[in-house]
Scaffold this motif. Structure first.
Motif, mmCIF file in Angstrom:
data_model
loop_
_atom_site.group_PDB
_atom_site.id
_atom_site.type_symbol
_atom_site.label_atom_id
_atom_site.label_comp_id
_atom_site.label_asym_id
_atom_site.label_seq_id
_atom_site.Cartn_x
_atom_site.Cartn_y
_atom_site.Cartn_z
ATOM 1 N N ALA A 1 21.904 39.843 -21.019
ATOM 2 C CA ALA A 1 20.699 40.121 -21.607
ATOM 3 C C ALA A 1 19.935 38.776 -21.770
ATOM 4 O O ALA A 1 18.869 38.580 -21.694
ATOM 5 C CB ALA A 1 20.831 41.021 -22.569
ATOM 6 N N ASN A 2 20.919 37.731 -22.665
ATOM 7 C CA ASN A 2 20.300 36.652 -23.142
ATOM 8 C C ASN A 2 19.820 35.798 -22.000
ATOM 9 O O ASN A 2 18.700 34.941 -21.912
ATOM 10 C CB ASN A 2 21.152 36.061 -24.154
ATOM 11 C CG ASN A 2 21.247 36.476 -25.583
ATOM 12 O OD1 ASN A 2 20.314 37.351 -25.951
ATOM 13 N ND2 ASN A 2 22.224 36.390 -26.214
ATOM 14 N N MET A 3 20.476 35.603 -20.895
ATOM 15 C CA MET A 3 20.301 34.762 -19.661
ATOM 16 C C MET A 3 19.246 35.383 -19.192
ATOM 17 O O MET A 3 18.429 34.373 -18.514
ATOM 18 C CB MET A 3 21.759 34.955 -19.006
ATOM 19 C CG MET A 3 21.646 33.978 -17.700
ATOM 20 S SD MET A 3 22.913 33.687 -16.573
ATOM 21 C CE MET A 3 24.320 33.598 -17.883
ATOM 22 N N ALA A 4 19.104 36.655 -18.924
ATOM 23 C CA ALA A 4 18.003 37.043 -18.463
ATOM 24 C C ALA A 4 16.656 36.893 -19.203
ATOM 25 O O ALA A 4 15.623 36.441 -18.557
ATOM 26 C CB ALA A 4 17.984 38.732 -18.018
ATOM 27 N N PRO B 1 13.289 33.317 -11.181
ATOM 28 C CA PRO B 1 13.630 34.289 -10.724
ATOM 29 C C PRO B 1 15.131 34.648 -10.856
ATOM 30 O O PRO B 1 15.986 33.715 -10.453
ATOM 31 C CB PRO B 1 12.936 34.158 -9.304
ATOM 32 C CG PRO B 1 12.966 32.806 -9.126
ATOM 33 C CD PRO B 1 12.715 32.039 -10.426
ATOM 34 N N LEU B 2 15.749 35.602 -11.078
ATOM 35 C CA LEU B 2 16.841 36.106 -10.971
ATOM 36 C C LEU B 2 17.210 37.311 -9.614
ATOM 37 O O LEU B 2 16.320 37.799 -9.313
ATOM 38 C CB LEU B 2 17.389 37.032 -12.074
ATOM 39 C CG LEU B 2 17.403 36.113 -13.359
ATOM 40 C CD1 LEU B 2 17.834 37.036 -14.541
ATOM 41 C CD2 LEU B 2 18.502 35.213 -13.483
ATOM 42 N N ARG B 3 18.282 37.177 -9.146
ATOM 43 C CA ARG B 3 18.562 38.111 -8.179
ATOM 44 C C ARG B 3 18.872 39.398 -8.667
ATOM 45 O O ARG B 3 19.404 39.524 -9.617
ATOM 46 C CB ARG B 3 19.922 37.478 -7.131
ATOM 47 C CG ARG B 3 21.342 37.658 -7.805
ATOM 48 C CD ARG B 3 22.201 37.277 -7.082
ATOM 49 N NE ARG B 3 23.534 37.348 -7.403
ATOM 50 C CZ ARG B 3 24.323 38.333 -7.550
ATOM 51 N NH1 ARG B 3 23.809 39.467 -6.982
ATOM 52 N NH2 ARG B 3 25.486 37.891 -8.201
ATOM 53 N N PRO B 4 18.422 40.345 -7.822
ATOM 54 C CA PRO B 4 18.716 41.737 -8.254
ATOM 55 C C PRO B 4 20.422 42.001 -8.561
ATOM 56 O O PRO B 4 21.099 41.402 -7.816
ATOM 57 C CB PRO B 4 18.154 42.833 -7.070
ATOM 58 C CG PRO B 4 17.558 41.742 -6.147
ATOM 59 C CD PRO B 4 17.996 40.422 -6.609
#
Length: 129
Positions: free
Chosen positions: A4-7, A16-19
């Motif tokens: 959660a913190n990384m996101a 952008p993060l991968r799904p």
């Protein structure tokens, strides 16, 4: 650092993060880039790293009488193929097939014919359609 913190950190810094459960980060980031290279009719359908697979499976389903028959021919579950066709329909905002009813074959819509023709021109799909 927790997920959660990384996101949260990535969101703050516009990274952008991968799904979750999706393809690699590199592949997920390339999906929008590949969409710009696709014919205009396909761009809205090329929203994820699995878009080519969805288009291939949709094209393979077209000659079949029912979605169940198409799924059997592809070696996948009927629900998975239905989900992929539904996602294509949602991305394009139009129905692509008229589902089979008792005593009637599954029918392509005029729009699906245009979509299939464009997919033939897309690199890698031409020989399969």
């Amino acid at each position: 650092m927790s997920t959660a913190n990384m996101a949260r950190w990535a969101h703050t810094h516009n990274i952008p993060l991968r799904p979750r459960g999706g393809a690699s980060h590199h592949t997920a980031l390339r999906a929008p880039e590949q969409a710009t290279d696709a014919p205009a009719i396909l761009r809205a359908a090329m929203t994820s790293s699995n878009a080519r697979q969805r288009l291939e499976r949709f094209a393979a389903a077209l000659p079949c009488s029912t979605v169940t028959e198409a799924a059997r021919a592809l070696g996948i579950h009927q629900s998975k193929l239905t989900t992929q066709i539904n996602r294509l329909e949602k991305n394009r905002g139009r129905p692509l097939i008229e589902r089979a009813e008792r005593g009637r074959r599954m029918q392509r819509t005029p729009f699906s014919r245009k979509l299939a023709a464009a997919a033939k021109r897309l690199t890698g799909l031409g020989g399969r359609l």
